[in-house]
Design an enzyme around this catalytic site. Sequence first.
Site, PDB file in Angstrom:
ATOM      1  N   LEU A 106       0.875  -1.170   0.000  1.00 15.73           N
ATOM      2  CA  LEU A 106       0.000   0.000   0.000  1.00 15.73           C
ATOM      3  C   LEU A 106       0.912   1.219   0.000  1.00 15.73           C
ATOM      4  O   LEU A 106       1.888   1.267   0.760  1.00 15.73           O
ATOM      5  CB  LEU A 106      -0.901   0.013   1.244  1.00 15.73           C
ATOM      6  CG  LEU A 106      -1.981  -1.069   1.329  1.00 15.73           C
ATOM      7  CD1 LEU A 106      -2.691  -1.001   2.670  1.00 15.73           C
ATOM      8  CD2 LEU A 106      -2.986  -0.936   0.190  1.00 15.73           C
ATOM      9  N   ASP A 107       0.600   2.216  -0.831  1.00 17.25           N
ATOM     10  CA  ASP A 107       1.483   3.382  -0.883  1.00 17.25           C
ATOM     11  C   ASP A 107       1.373   4.184   0.406  1.00 17.25           C
ATOM     12  O   ASP A 107       0.486   3.968   1.234  1.00 17.25           O
ATOM     13  CB  ASP A 107       1.197   4.240  -2.123  1.00 17.25           C
ATOM     14  CG  ASP A 107      -0.155   4.943  -2.069  1.00 17.25           C
ATOM     15  OD1 ASP A 107      -0.365   5.741  -1.145  1.00 17.25           O
ATOM     16  OD2 ASP A 107      -0.994   4.701  -2.955  1.00 17.25           O
ATOM     17  N   VAL A 108       2.280   5.107   0.578  1.00 15.32           N
ATOM     18  CA  VAL A 108       2.403   5.813   1.852  1.00 15.32           C
ATOM     19  C   VAL A 108       1.140   6.582   2.221  1.00 15.32           C
ATOM     20  O   VAL A 108       0.838   6.751   3.412  1.00 15.32           O
ATOM     21  CB  VAL A 108       3.636   6.764   1.804  1.00 15.32           C
ATOM     22  CG1 VAL A 108       3.403   7.889   0.802  1.00 15.32           C
ATOM     23  CG2 VAL A 108       3.964   7.312   3.181  1.00 15.32           C
ATOM     24  N   ASN A 109       0.349   6.998   1.248  1.00 13.48           N
ATOM     25  CA  ASN A 109      -0.858   7.776   1.512  1.00 13.48           C
ATOM     26  C   ASN A 109      -2.125   6.930   1.561  1.00 13.48           C
ATOM     27  O   ASN A 109      -3.229   7.479   1.668  1.00 13.48           O
ATOM     28  CB  ASN A 109      -1.019   8.861   0.444  1.00 13.48           C
ATOM     29  CG  ASN A 109       0.086   9.897   0.520  1.00 13.48           C
ATOM     30  OD1 ASN A 109       0.445  10.348   1.598  1.00 13.48           O
ATOM     31  ND2 ASN A 109       0.637  10.265  -0.629  1.00 13.48           N
ATOM     32  N   THR A 110      -1.987   5.613   1.472  1.00 15.05           N
ATOM     33  CA  THR A 110      -3.137   4.712   1.513  1.00 15.05           C
ATOM     34  C   THR A 110      -3.133   3.946   2.822  1.00 15.05           C
ATOM     35  O   THR A 110      -2.094   3.463   3.278  1.00 15.05           O
ATOM     36  CB  THR A 110      -3.111   3.728   0.335  1.00 15.05           C
ATOM     37  OG1 THR A 110      -3.167   4.460  -0.889  1.00 15.05           O
ATOM     38  CG2 THR A 110      -4.299   2.776   0.386  1.00 15.05           C
TER      39      THR A 110
END
Length: 294
Positions: A106-110
């Site tokens: 999961l990306d850092v903003n998810t």
Amino acid sequence: MIRLQKLLAAAGLGSRRTIEQWIRAGRVSIGGRLAQLGDRATSADDVRLDGVKLDLEHGGAASRELLLYYKPVGEVTTRSDPQRRPTVFERLPPPRQGRWIAVGRLDVNTAGLLLLTTDGELAHRLMHPSSEVEREYLVRLRGRPGPQVLGQLLAGVQLEDGAARFDRISAQGPDEEGAGGGHSAFRVVLHEGRNREVRRLWSAVGFEVSRLLRIRYGSVELPRDLRPGEARGADPALIGGLERSIRPSGRPRSRSGSLGEPARHQTPVEGLRQGGTARRRRADRPPGGRPPSK
């Protein structure tokens, strides 16, 4: 005898991709000789990593573990980060044996559900595109797309790395926390995990994702009572159900259709009434009503 990378992955030593990198780097040996890609071995063979003999007799399904982690926004899904941002592995409890392998990223903003396992072979099967394991997300958007835009996302749009589409879209109503009511919320389902795919799909039709939360991976849902930054072990029944969500090799998917053609057997956009309004439900909350960490 099975392929070496598959054997080591099943023992929980790493993902197949990681082990292939070890083999290419000359770090793995079998019976005193450097291993090569394509080599086969058994758990009784003398397999070594950096000269240290590996215990392959006690790995496998009997000792594998699965962990459910609620990843908060701000953490990265890597073991170390050049920017020194916090990583998901810093919070995890140690496994009984082997090491944790993240099932995708999961990306850092998810925020949301991240699965980790000590079984590298299971991780490989869950992530491989041919398995077509469903991922479900709650999405908050800036703006309110109409039925034509949603239909386009179901039919397919062209991204820089190829065509992509959502399998299902369910309108969840305006985000009650959206300033000025300029947001909208949806549940979306897709069966692949390309980098930032959900965000890029919405961007391709002119909408920006302001919040993204994964609430399901295969048959495993984000537990209602799990808080951001918390982890929970899965019982064998949950692992078995997750394995059954993997599409057997050779079985075609029920939906079909090429880019620009609506898929057959496709459920229409759910919850969307004429005029684009929908049932009111807070999009930033998983089942149980908790918002993700901001």
